[in-house]
Design a protein around this motif. Structure first.
Motif, PDB file in Angstrom:
ATOM      1  N   THR A 261       0.816  -1.359   0.157  1.00 14.05           N
ATOM      2  CA  THR A 261       0.002  -0.009   0.079  1.00 14.05           C
ATOM      3  C   THR A 261       0.867   1.262  -0.258  1.00 14.05           C
ATOM      4  O   THR A 261       0.271   2.235  -0.386  1.00 14.05           O
ATOM      5  CB  THR A 261      -0.850   0.051   1.420  1.00 14.05           C
ATOM      6  OG1 THR A 261      -0.296  -0.205   2.385  1.00 14.05           O
ATOM      7  CG2 THR A 261      -1.858  -1.129   1.051  1.00 14.05           C
ATOM      8  N   ASP A 262       2.163   1.221   0.391  1.00 12.75           N
ATOM      9  CA  ASP A 262       3.071   2.285   0.401  1.00 12.75           C
ATOM     10  C   ASP A 262       3.809   2.332  -1.205  1.00 12.75           C
ATOM     11  O   ASP A 262       4.368   3.316  -1.213  1.00 12.75           O
ATOM     12  CB  ASP A 262       4.265   2.151   1.344  1.00 12.75           C
ATOM     13  CG  ASP A 262       3.737   2.418   2.670  1.00 12.75           C
ATOM     14  OD1 ASP A 262       2.497   2.935   2.983  1.00 12.75           O
ATOM     15  OD2 ASP A 262       4.050   1.615   3.605  1.00 12.75           O
ATOM     16  N   GLY A 263       3.470   1.560  -1.910  1.00 10.00           N
ATOM     17  CA  GLY A 263       4.148   1.706  -3.323  1.00 10.00           C
ATOM     18  C   GLY A 263       5.230   0.753  -3.506  1.00 10.00           C
ATOM     19  O   GLY A 263       5.780   0.914  -4.671  1.00 10.00           O
ATOM     20  N   ALA A 264       5.704   0.010  -2.588  1.00  7.72           N
ATOM     21  CA  ALA A 264       6.980  -0.676  -2.768  1.00  7.72           C
ATOM     22  C   ALA A 264       6.540  -1.793  -3.715  1.00  7.72           C
ATOM     23  O   ALA A 264       5.784  -2.647  -3.445  1.00  7.72           O
ATOM     24  CB  ALA A 264       7.466  -1.178  -1.540  1.00  7.72           C
ATOM     25  N   LEU A 265       7.342  -2.000  -4.765  1.00  5.63           N
ATOM     26  CA  LEU A 265       7.179  -3.179  -5.568  1.00  5.63           C
ATOM     27  C   LEU A 265       7.328  -4.512  -5.020  1.00  5.63           C
ATOM     28  O   LEU A 265       8.286  -4.729  -4.402  1.00  5.63           O
ATOM     29  CB  LEU A 265       8.134  -3.227  -6.777  1.00  5.63           C
ATOM     30  CG  LEU A 265       7.767  -2.005  -7.845  1.00  5.63           C
ATOM     31  CD1 LEU A 265       8.808  -1.930  -9.159  1.00  5.63           C
ATOM     32  CD2 LEU A 265       6.526  -1.935  -8.334  1.00  5.63           C
ATOM     33  N   LEU A 266       6.305  -5.439  -5.229  1.00  6.11           N
ATOM     34  CA  LEU A 266       6.481  -6.907  -4.538  1.00  6.11           C
ATOM     35  C   LEU A 266       6.852  -7.998  -5.444  1.00  6.11           C
ATOM     36  O   LEU A 266       7.735  -8.593  -5.216  1.00  6.11           O
ATOM     37  CB  LEU A 266       5.251  -6.939  -3.653  1.00  6.11           C
ATOM     38  CG  LEU A 266       4.691  -6.242  -2.610  1.00  6.11           C
ATOM     39  CD1 LEU A 266       3.581  -6.563  -2.058  1.00  6.11           C
ATOM     40  CD2 LEU A 266       5.952  -6.219  -1.602  1.00  6.11           C
ATOM     41  N   ALA A 267       6.123  -7.927  -6.675  1.00  4.50           N
ATOM     42  CA  ALA A 267       6.368  -8.967  -7.531  1.00  4.50           C
ATOM     43  C   ALA A 267       5.760  -8.644  -8.919  1.00  4.50           C
ATOM     44  O   ALA A 267       4.990  -7.468  -9.041  1.00  4.50           O
ATOM     45  CB  ALA A 267       5.619 -10.326  -7.127  1.00  4.50           C
TER      46      ALA A 267
END
Length: 888
Positions: free
Chosen positions: A426-432
């Motif tokens: 939700t903070d915009g950090a890319l996960l996958a």
């Protein structure tokens, strides 16, 4: 046959009288008179064949020589400066970096020569329109526009050309294949498939064989067994050098006619009768996993924010102004080949193997090359058939591709469809990310068909943190022209897809696109960084500072965004960071020779196609040996020479060949110092090379005559630690005409780290040229096919490439410093201007027309593509928007 007509005219101050066939063009006549013009299209579109007739510019490829009877004809060969040297126009073009390969340069010289000395400040748009009479694929027009402004504003003082290559290219003495002839030469013309898919029932050559001037007609039945099969490996549809029982794309070579003249060969080729049985589509697919990093499925399942979208990139080709060609001479039981470029040694070896010759029996003579861009210099069926015909007939055979052939027979590139699933917290950090890529490879699997999706999927993470990532690729075989690399292969495509996916993710998160990028951008402290992908080895970003470049690009985009736009035009701007992958090969070997008279020859296995090798590599050797650069001669791309390497591609010459030259020159320097030290009775460490000899100083030029041949020759090999990864950011500004939905790219600012700059004008020219080719791919260029599989583009006029009027203003900011991964401290630069442009242009268009931002998912962004995006978006009526915004 029509009776010849007598033509009298004055060419470059000399009277010429000749009896010519009525259909002879002025370009053909000038070639026979010793003033070759560079014909780029044969249809009057590109302008490279421009000459002056009675002071008026004309297209010599369309002008019949009979119409210039009694006229005064001026070509670039007839221009002279006040002192007999270069004219002001030629000087300005060289000084401003307005030429690279030089194929279009004579035409631009004539254009600028008309403008000389007016003294009036030029109107910028009028100047662009005037220069749009000629097409250039190399320079991006920036240097040409600067040169035009100089000559318009007053006399230009003549000065020596800044590049070694420039003198001959500016004066019409470029040694291109089209102007090269040998005694007894014959001409080849290929018979090509007229159907996208058909059985070949019979090939009747009897009528063609009986025609005047025909020396031979060859079909697949005439090939030796070793030359029948063109492709190797387990591709689903094997490609033959000449079609046997089936053709799979329009333009596939079926036969070749060889005759005394090119016209006779063309006439006879039309007389070859091929019986076809048309077939419906027969396609095949091969799917495999290209990248697999982390636990993608688990990460996607747990991610709170996921976007899924489809993207597409159109079909392109490199479109160099000089088309492909080959001149093959049989000699002493072997061959001499003129026209091989790019991968000279590898192509020489394949020709030899397929024709049953030892590689050393095939020599390659370099020529000037009128642009390549990845598509020219790949290995093609014609590269086998033309030498075979020469061997069979015992005479030289020359083949020059026309523009129609080029569009259907030279490799295509780019066309890819992507399905992207991208997840973030939700903070915009890319996960996958999970991507599925479908590549239209065309009819057959060429040697580098896999390279484009390999590069694209390897570079999908870009300059961002992406812990989990998987890429599956489907290679789809269709009935289109086969594919191969084109400038920034795979990276142009992925640059668009990745950056658009990030923009759409930002919208989903309610973040500004720049903010999302900032939150995921790798910092210098995180380098070196391995994203976990592979392509020609493990991908590892070694060093760089994308953050500083991105900050500067964001500021530039904001300045562009706030600039006023004309009524009815939407202004948009965007900034994107990038990391590129350039340079390739395990090793490169060069030889440096010091001649008794003090000259230095550097042998390299790297033939230039406009990159300035003769200048840059000579400067590298001169610096190491402490000799004047003008004493160094670069001997390029002759496979029989002592140098060994992979050739010219992948922006590898400065990194690979440059370091090999530096190593060879360093070894030669050690040998010279050791020999002089022995003679003087001092340790070599007490001596150094210098331009002039003296106490402790040794001038190679002064001592060369006293050295043994062994001491005057050195060979060295450079082995890199990996690829080069230049990085930076780009800012783009666009104007979108809301009535026509035509996009014009106005400004581009590239901020980049290219390591040590060996020649700043060359480096900037390479980047600008790459930017403008990227712009063409982003908003103009495409190769569509009909539903039945027929190509819809058969002329240059139907494949719009950027002209001077279309080119943006380009600024370049180079970061100071040296790359740490090689002794010269350089990085590749030839493709970094192209790779990020598609994504940046699309982001800027989305900024200009936010109503359709979510539907900007396809390149090129032509008016029809934009209209489709508008319709899909459900945005308010376009006509209403036009009415509201067309009034100031």
């Amino acid at each position: 046959m029509a009776e010849p007509v007598e033509v009298r005219c004055t060419i470059n101050g000399s009277a010429h009288t000749a009896a010519v066939a009525p259909g002879t063009t002025l370009a053909e006549h000038l070639d026979r008179c010793g003033f070759p013009t560079n014909v780029g299209c044969g249809e009057g579109t590109c302008g490279t064949c421009l000459v002056r007739v009675d002071g008026r510019p004309v297209q010599s490829c369309l002008t019949l020589v009979a119409t210039v009877d009694g006229s005064v004809v001026t070509t670039v060969h007839g221009l002279r400066g006040p002192d007999g040297g270069l004219t002001g126009a030629q000087t300005a073009i060289s000084a401003e970096g307005g030429l690279q390969c030089g194929f279009c340069t004579p035409a631009f010289v004539l254009l600028l020569d008309e403008m000389s000395g007016s003294g009036a400040p030029p109107d910028p748009e009028a100047l662009r329109e005037r220069l749009s009479a000629v097409t250039c694929r190399c320079t991006g027009y920036a240097g040409l526009l600067r040169a035009a402004r100089r000559v318009r504003c007053g006399p230009v003082a003549t000065e020596p050309p800044r590049r070694r290559e420039d003198s001959r290219l500016l004066t019409g003495r470029g040694d291109y294949l089209g102007a090269r002839s040998v005694p007894g030469q014959l001409h080849a013309r290929f018979v090509r498939a007229a159907h996208p898919h058909a059985d070949v029932i019979a090939v009747d050559t009897a009528a063609a064989t009986a025609m005047p001037g025909v020396a031979g007609v060859f079909t697949a039945d005439d090939l030796p067994p070793s030359a029948v099969r063109f492709t190797t490996g387990d591709a689903p549809f094997p490609e033959n050098t000449l079609a046997t029982d089936q053709v799979r794309y329009t333009g596939q070579p079926v036969a070749v006619v060889v005759a005394a003249t090119r016209d006779q060969a063309e006439d006879a080729a039309r007389a070859v009768r091929v019986a076809y049985r048309p077939r419906g589509p027969h396609r095949s697919e091969v799917r495999r996993r290209f990248q697999d990093v982390g636990a993608v499925d688990r990460a996607l399942a747990a991610a709170p924010v996921v976007v899924r979208r489809s993207f597409a990139v159109g079909r392109h080709t490199g479109m160099p102004m000089e088309t492909r060609g080959l001149l093959a001479e049989p000699r002493d039981g072997g061959l001499v080949l003129h026209g091989l470029t790019k991968q000279v040694r590898a192509n020489r070896d394949r020709v030899a193997a397929m024709l049953g010759l030892a590689p050393e029996r095939v020599d390659v003579v370099p020529t000037d090359v009128g642009g390549a861009f990845g598509v020219k210099g790949e290995f093609y069926p014609e590269d086998v058939v033309v030498p075979l015909a020469a061997l069979r007939l015992g005479r030289p055979v020359k083949w020059i591709e026309d523009r129609d052939e080029h569009l259907i027979a030279t490799n295509h590139s780019r066309e890819q469809a992507w399905e992207v699933t991208l997840a973030a917290d939700t903070d915009g950090a890319l996960l996958a990310a999970r991507v599925d890529v479908v590549v239209d490879a065309g009819a057959y699997h060429r040697p580098l068909t896999d390279l484009m999706p390999a590069f694209a999927t390897a570079m999908f993470p870009g300059p961002y943190r992406l812990p989990h990532y998987r890429a599956d690729v489907t290679i789809r075989y269709s009935h289109k022209t086969p594919t191969g690399p084109y400038r920034a292969p795979g990276r142009f495509e992925v640059g668009f897809v990745r950056e658009r996916a990030l923009d759409l993710l930002a919208a989903e998160l309610g973040l500004a696109p720049d903010e999302l990028r900032w939150r995921n951008l790798l910092s210098p402290a995180e380098l070196p960084h391995r994203p976990g992908t592979e392509c020609e080895g493990v991908v590892e970003y070694d060093e760089g500072d994308c953050g500083s470049a991105f900050a500067a690009a964001v500021a530039a985009a904001e300045r562009y965004r706030t600039a006023p736009a004309e009524p009815g035009v939407r202004r948009g701007a965007a900034a994107v960071p990038f990391v590129e992958k350039e340079g390739a090969g395990e090793a490169e070997t060069a030889t440096a020779r010091l001649h008794p008279d003090g000259r230095v020859t550097v042998e390299v296995d790297s033939a230039s196609s406009g990159q300035g090798h003769e200048t840059t590599l000579a400067a590298v050797a001169a610096e190491v040996l402490a000799v004047p650069p003008q004493r160094v001669v670069v001997d390029p791309g002759r496979a029989a020479a002592g140098a060994r390497g992979l050739g010219t591609f992948a922006s590898r010459t400065a990194l690979m060949t440059g370091n090999a030259v530096a190593a060879a020159a360093s070894r030669l320097a050690e040998q010279v110092l050791a020999a002089v030290a022995r003679r003087r009775g001092v340790p070599p460490g007490e001596l150094r090379l210098a331009p002039r000899g003296g106490p402790g100083a040794v001038s190679p030029v002064e001592v060369a005559g006293s050295l043994s041949a062994e001491d005057r020759t050195a060979t060295a090999t450079f082995r890199p630690g990996g690829h080069s990864y230049p990085s930076g950011a780009v800012a783009v500004a666009v104007d979108v005409d809301i009535a026509t939905l035509r996009t014009r790219v106005r400004h581009v600012h590239v901020f980049c780290d290219v390591g040590r700059v060996l020649d700043e004008v060359v480096v900037r020219g390479q980047i600008v040229g790459g930017v403008v080719q990227g712009v063409g791919g982003a908003v103009m260029e495409n190769l569509p096919y009909s539903d039945s599989g027929h190509p819809l583009v058969r002329r240059l006029a139907d494949y719009p490439v950027p002209l001077a009027a279309d080119a943006p203003d380009v600024e370049i900011s180079l970061a100071a410093g040296r790359a740490s991964g090689n002794p010269l401290g350089v990085r590749g630069v030839g493709e970094l201007g192209t790779a990020p442009i598609g994504g940046a242009v699309a982001a800027a268009v989305a900024d200009a027309v936010p109503e359709i931002a979510a539907e900007i998912v396809e390149l090129p962004l032509t008016p029809s593509t934009m209209h489709g995006s508008w319709v899909r978006s459900g945005a308010p009526d376009l006509a209403g928007a036009v009415a509201r915004e067309a009034v100031p």
